[in-house]
Design a protein around this motif. Sequence first.
Motif, mmCIF file in Angstrom:
data_model
loop_
_atom_site.group_PDB
_atom_site.id
_atom_site.type_symbol
_atom_site.label_atom_id
_atom_site.label_comp_id
_atom_site.label_asym_id
_atom_site.label_seq_id
_atom_site.Cartn_x
_atom_site.Cartn_y
_atom_site.Cartn_z
ATOM 1 N N TRP A 216 4.924 25.558 -123.560
ATOM 2 C CA TRP A 216 5.891 25.982 -122.549
ATOM 3 C C TRP A 216 5.448 25.579 -121.143
ATOM 4 C CZ3 TRP A 216 10.558 27.551 -123.934
ATOM 5 C CH2 TRP A 216 11.416 27.965 -122.907
ATOM 6 N N THR A 217 4.159 25.518 -120.933
ATOM 7 C CA THR A 217 3.660 25.163 -119.602
ATOM 8 C C THR A 217 3.967 23.702 -119.241
ATOM 9 O OG1 THR A 217 1.501 24.675 -120.576
ATOM 10 C CG2 THR A 217 1.815 26.867 -119.641
ATOM 11 N N GLU A 218 4.082 22.830 -120.234
ATOM 12 C CA GLU A 218 4.361 21.420 -119.952
ATOM 13 C C GLU A 218 5.807 21.027 -120.228
ATOM 14 O OE1 GLU A 218 1.828 19.098 -122.459
ATOM 15 O OE2 GLU A 218 2.787 19.779 -124.317
ATOM 16 N N ALA A 219 6.614 21.978 -120.737
ATOM 17 C CA ALA A 219 7.979 21.648 -121.155
ATOM 18 C C ALA A 219 8.810 21.088 -120.009
ATOM 19 C CB ALA A 219 8.653 22.878 -121.749
ATOM 20 N N ARG A 220 8.708 21.706 -118.833
ATOM 21 C CA ARG A 220 9.521 21.271 -117.702
ATOM 22 C C ARG A 220 8.875 20.116 -116.937
ATOM 23 N NH1 ARG A 220 13.590 25.030 -117.262
ATOM 24 N NH2 ARG A 220 13.141 27.092 -118.114
ATOM 25 N N ALA A 221 7.604 19.870 -117.203
ATOM 26 C CA ALA A 221 6.938 18.756 -116.531
ATOM 27 C C ALA A 221 7.301 17.421 -117.167
ATOM 28 C CB ALA A 221 5.423 18.960 -116.565
ATOM 29 N N ILE A 222 7.504 17.421 -118.486
ATOM 30 C CA ILE A 222 7.816 16.170 -119.183
ATOM 31 C C ILE A 222 9.286 16.055 -119.547
ATOM 32 C CG2 ILE A 222 5.486 16.018 -120.104
ATOM 33 C CD1 ILE A 222 6.594 16.969 -122.788
ATOM 34 N N GLY A 223 10.066 17.103 -119.294
ATOM 35 C CA GLY A 223 11.488 17.074 -119.628
ATOM 36 C C GLY A 223 12.225 18.181 -118.905
ATOM 37 N N SER A 224 13.381 18.547 -119.433
ATOM 38 C CA SER A 224 14.168 19.626 -118.839
ATOM 39 C C SER A 224 14.891 20.395 -119.931
ATOM 40 C CB SER A 224 15.184 19.068 -117.827
ATOM 41 O OG SER A 224 16.106 18.201 -118.466
ATOM 42 N N ILE A 225 15.065 21.686 -119.687
ATOM 43 C CA ILE A 225 15.731 22.568 -120.641
ATOM 44 C C ILE A 225 17.131 22.845 -120.129
ATOM 45 C CG2 ILE A 225 15.694 24.838 -121.718
ATOM 46 C CD1 ILE A 225 12.645 24.801 -121.408
ATOM 47 N N ASP A 226 18.138 22.461 -120.923
ATOM 48 C CA ASP A 226 19.517 22.672 -120.505
ATOM 49 C C ASP A 226 19.864 24.157 -120.527
ATOM 50 O OD1 ASP A 226 22.170 21.598 -119.799
ATOM 51 O OD2 ASP A 226 22.763 22.405 -121.748
ATOM 52 N N SER A 227 19.475 24.839 -121.593
ATOM 53 C CA SER A 227 19.704 26.286 -121.661
ATOM 54 C C SER A 227 18.710 26.908 -122.637
ATOM 55 C CB SER A 227 21.146 26.602 -122.096
ATOM 56 O OG SER A 227 21.384 26.140 -123.418
ATOM 57 N N PHE A 228 18.407 28.177 -122.373
ATOM 58 C CA PHE A 228 17.468 28.922 -123.216
ATOM 59 C C PHE A 228 18.046 30.305 -123.452
ATOM 60 C CE2 PHE A 228 14.041 32.114 -123.277
ATOM 61 C CZ PHE A 228 13.405 31.733 -124.458
ATOM 62 N N GLY A 229 18.013 30.727 -124.700
ATOM 63 C CA GLY A 229 18.571 32.034 -125.024
ATOM 64 C C GLY A 229 17.745 32.740 -126.081
#
Length: 328
Positions: A216-229
Amino acid sequence: MMWLTWRQMRAQTLWTGALVAAAAAYLLYLAADIRDTHRLTITDCTTACADARHAFAEEFGPGLLLIGLLLIAGPALIGAFWGAPLITRELEAGTHRLVWNQSVTRKRWLAVKLAVVGGVSVLFTGALSLLLTWAAGPFDNLVDSRFEPLTFAARDLAPFGYALLAFTLGLSVGVLTRKTLVAMAVTLLVFTGFQLAMANLVRPHLAEPVSTTVTWTEARAIGSIDSFGVGPEGARIQNYVLTGAWVLDDEIIVYKGDGTEVTEADLKACGLGIEPDECLTALEATFTVNYQPADRYWTFQWIEFGIAAGLSAVLIGVAFWRLPRGLN
């Protein structure tokens, strides 16, 4: 034969050429607009650059998507309105007998029509494809979504193969059915089905997907999350975007560090005032994403072009096999 074929096709060729020229002129204008806007808002950006990139994508994305959709539909229309009637129109009118009685063999008759009319249709489609690829260059480099179905099929080599396949499909169906309207309808249905199957069933599996686990710490560094639920079924990520790659998962399950799924109770246990990102980081959350890497783009383009060209060769063979048999 070359002169006769041109005489028969000159009206629709000139009309189509005029439409292609108008489309090319618009793409040249659009290319200048995209480059000017990119230079002013992206290249020279000093503050709020993320907002500027988003605004740039919002401004030009819908228009380029529509143009790409029209370019994808172009080969189907060429196959139906150029390929299908090419032989059936003469068979229904009986004008083919005049040519065959003047020492022109059936195979030569078909070869000239295939080369002239098919070549022009592929040339028109390919020219627009290359022009669109160039015009949309700054946008594609910024958004980096070349694997998107409507983008992939409207850029670079793929439209050349699609135009050739659609034309030869219409031609061979026309030779087999000998009915113009039937051949046109069958060509539209079969070619549309082929495009949908290629985009959704074949293309994702042209090469073995890569699978990687992301913390989770690198998820937004290498990509992007459109939505999380998070719900009774657990935590889910919708439409994760991995920069430059083609993510094949529409929904991704999120796991804790111990390998069990993250639940709504886990997030509540973090306490009020704790952001979900902080909580998931504390839980050592991870997820597995399956994707096609960005460096496979040209490999996929060549493979898809090869598939279309190979099927076209088979269809041409069918037409040449059928033409001397029973078409009197």
